[in-house]
Scaffold this motif. Structure first.
Motif, short mmCIF file in Angstrom:
data_model
loop_
_atom_site.label_atom_id
_atom_site.label_comp_id
_atom_site.label_asym_id
_atom_site.label_seq_id
_atom_site.Cartn_x
_atom_site.Cartn_y
_atom_site.Cartn_z
N MET A 1 33.44 16.28 -16.81
CA MET A 1 32.50 16.28 -17.94
C MET A 1 31.99 17.70 -18.22
O MET A 1 32.04 18.18 -19.34
CB MET A 1 31.31 15.37 -17.56
N ARG B 1 26.35 12.78 -17.15
CA ARG B 1 27.34 12.00 -17.90
C ARG B 1 26.82 11.64 -19.29
O ARG B 1 25.63 11.36 -19.46
CB ARG B 1 27.64 10.67 -17.20
N PRO B 2 27.71 11.58 -20.29
CA PRO B 2 27.28 11.22 -21.66
C PRO B 2 26.59 9.87 -21.73
O PRO B 2 25.60 9.71 -22.46
CB PRO B 2 28.60 11.18 -22.44
N SER B 3 27.07 8.91 -20.96
CA SER B 3 26.47 7.57 -21.03
C SER B 3 25.02 7.62 -20.54
O SER B 3 24.13 6.99 -21.11
CB SER B 3 27.28 6.58 -20.19
N ARG C 1 22.86 9.27 -23.22
CA ARG C 1 22.50 8.34 -24.30
C ARG C 1 21.39 7.37 -23.87
O ARG C 1 20.71 6.79 -24.70
CB ARG C 1 23.75 7.56 -24.74
N ARG D 1 32.53 20.38 -21.44
CA ARG D 1 31.47 21.12 -22.13
C ARG D 1 31.72 22.61 -22.09
O ARG D 1 31.51 23.33 -23.06
CB ARG D 1 30.11 20.79 -21.49
N GLU E 1 20.09 16.25 -30.09
CA GLU E 1 20.97 17.22 -29.42
C GLU E 1 20.19 18.25 -28.61
O GLU E 1 20.61 18.63 -27.52
CB GLU E 1 21.83 17.93 -30.47
N GLU F 1 23.04 18.09 -20.66
CA GLU F 1 24.43 18.54 -20.73
C GLU F 1 24.69 19.70 -19.78
O GLU F 1 25.67 19.69 -19.04
CB GLU F 1 24.79 18.97 -22.15
#
Ligand SMILES: Nc1ncnc2c1ncn2[C@@H]1O[C@H](COP(=O)(O)OP(=O)(O)O)[C@@H](O)[C@H]1O
Ligand SMILES: [Mg+2]
Lengths: 302, 227
Positions: free
Chosen positions: A1, B110-112, B115, A5, B98, B105
């Motif tokens: 991940m 993790r993206p999940s 969110r 990025r 964002e 980030e």
């Protein structure tokens, strides 16, 4: 991940100053092209020296009426020498035929030949060496008492001179090319440093916020290193893309020079291209990573 | 939670940032640092999140001595301390969502998970209906809320706010202070740097007053008197 990025940031760096990226890659391409021109030149020079060496021969003319068996014996003993590539025996009739063929447009010579009436040629041996430096050995072998007294004349051109001048020319071109490549590399380093500096400047706000919210130094730096590697990769591909058609047409042109042999440039690249461009990419990438590090050490306070 | 022992910060060559600061802040406290401009309030705040190193003395955060913290350890500290500034420090090209997600980030979340967390903190600060606005489309108070949301994503034990209301009008300022109080009520230690007297007086919490880089007074339920 995190890797995704970082890659995203690296491509953003490149995209945000497209023009600088174009200039950077162009300079890297120039540097690589210079290096490859040098390599090509080297291959051409080697081919040229080889082809000259291949043409080196001594023609040994035997006296009139020498026994053909003696000539054959001399031929056999010369072929037995490791320095001799080949020794071809030419009978008087063949020598005459060749002479006529060579001068078929020259009425004066042909009529003079008819005037003589009989075949003025005797047996001869055309001896070719493996290497220009083998000549003295071959010449001394011809002093062999068992046939030396039947030799009328030894005829050879001084190819050492030709080979010497080829290598003198290539040597100086090689020097010039190396200096040029070094200068281009130096300029490339400066340009990469500047490009990374500008990227750091453009990203200063992001970077300061990244630091504030706890981004690791590696996370901040890696995109810039990656940017340097991407520039190197793109430059290598472009160079290879330019080199291939150029090499194809160069080969076609140079082959007429070296006929019946070929210039060997395309073969050389087809055989070693992956290694050559791989190595060039690696070296360029390392240099650019170091340049980027230098820029970061100077301009990135992390 | 925060312990400062005889902390000095001298900027080269000899500009005094702070000197001889002794301070203990308990977990869950809401402490205001006040004082006139140039008395070392921001310096003190920067020392807490290791933007600056003390020239002398010891700083311990949650049992971790950060007096000589190594650069590579600073990110770990920053993920435990939320920071908020007068100028918000939002990225103009990123939306509220964002901007808030950015802090996660860069930490490799993790993206999940991102969110999940981001809407939560944006609900806490009351921006859940403006996720996709850009900073320029927000009022000053809303921008500061977004900045606070970003500082909360790592669930910090400490929130350091350096003049968070400096650019805001009175109403927006009060709302931000209310938000800080709310965050404090969840158990987060809040260090508020301000020179706004009204705010401090309204808080009725501990007030430390700095003067020329030194602690001039340190009182519970303090009021901000002109020194
Ligand atoms: N990076 C720096 N370099 C040199 N001097 C500084 C620096 N930051 C602050 N100072 C000086 O330290 C003193 C305290 O500044 P600061 O902590 O910003 O005060 P405040 O936030 O209370 O206005 C001031 O005299 C200021 O000029
Ligand atoms: Mg200040």
């Amino acid at each position: 991940m995190t890797l995704i990025r970082i890659i995203k940031f690296a491509f953003q760096n490149i995209a945000r100053n497209v023009w600088l990226s174009v200039i950077t890659v162009s300079m890297l391409v120039m540097t690589l092209l210079t290096v490859n021109i040098l390599l090509t030149l080297n291959v051409l020079a080697n081919t040229a020296v080889e082809s000259v060496e291949e043409r080196i021969d001594v023609t040994v003319y035997f006296k009139d009426g020498t026994n053909p068996d003696l000539v054959a014996g001399a031929q056999a003993s010369l072929i037995g020498l490791s320095q001799v590539r080949d020794a071809v025996r030419i009978a008087p009739e063949e020598a005459l035929a060749r002479f006529r063929a060579r001068h078929e447009d020259d009425e004066a010579i042909l009529s003079a030949l008819d005037e003589v009436g009989e075949n003025p040629f005797s047996y001869s041996l055309v001896v070719s060496a493996r290497d220009a430096s083998d000549f003295p050995t071959i010449l001394s072998a011809l002093e062999n008492p068992s046939f030396a007294e039947f030799i009328e004349q030894k005829d050879f051109e001084d190819y050492e001179e030709v080979i010497g001048s080829i290598s003198r020319v290539t040597q100086s071109v090689r020097w010039l090319g190396a200096v040029l490549a070094a200068v281009f590399l130096f300029i490339s380093i400066l340009i990469v440093i500047n490009t990374v500096r500008v990227a750091i400047y453009i990203y200063r706000e992001e970077i300061s916020i990244m630091r504030l919210v706890g981004a690791s130094s590696a996370f901040i730096r890696t995109p810039f290193w990656l940017e340097a590697v991407i520039y190197s990769l793109v430059a290598t591909f472009i160079t290879a893309g330019i080199a291939y058609p150029v090499l194809v047409s160069l080969e076609r042109y140079a082959d007429t020079f070296f006929y019946p042999a070929n210039a060997g440039v395309l073969d050389f690249y087809l055989a070693n291209g992956l290694l050559i461009f791989g190595l060039e990419f690696l070296i360029l990438a390392v240099v650019n990573i170091l340049s980027a590090s230098l820029a970061m050490r100077r301009y990135l306070k992390v | 939670m925060i312990k400062l022992k005889n902390v000095h910060k001298i900027y080269p060559p000899d500009i005094v940032g702070v000197r001889g600061i002794n301070l203990h802040v308990e977990p869950g406290e809401f402490i205001s640092i006040v004082g006139q401009s140039g008395t070392g309030k921001s310096t003190l705040a920067k020392l807490l999140f290791a933007e600056e190193r003390p020239s002398k003395g010891q700083i311990v955060i949650g049992g971790w001595d950060i007096s000589n913290i190594r650069p590579r350890e600073v990110p770990l500290l920053r993920r435990q301390i939320g920071v908020v500034f007068q100028d918000f420090k939002l990225l103009q090209k990123k939306t509220v969502f964002e901007n808030t997600a950015f802090a996660l980030e860069v930490a490799g979340v993790r993206p999940s998970r991102i969110r999940e967390i981001v809407p939560q903190v944006l609900r806490i600060v009351g921006l859940d209906d403006k996720l996709h606005r850009y900073p320029l489309q927000l009022s000053g108070g809303e921008r500061q809320r977004a900045a606070i949301a970003r500082s909360l994503v790592h669930r910090p034990k400490i929130l350091v706010a350096d003049e968070p209301t400096g650019n805001l009008d009175a109403i927006n300022a009060r709302e931000i202070i209310d938000l800080l109080k709310k965050i404090n009520s969840f158990g987060t230690t809040v260090v508020l740097v301000t020179h706004n007297r009204e705010i401090v007086n309204g808080l009725r919490q501990r007030v430390v007053m700095l003067s020329n880089g030194e602690v001039a007074s340190d009182v519970e339920h303090g009021r901000y008197k002109l020194a």
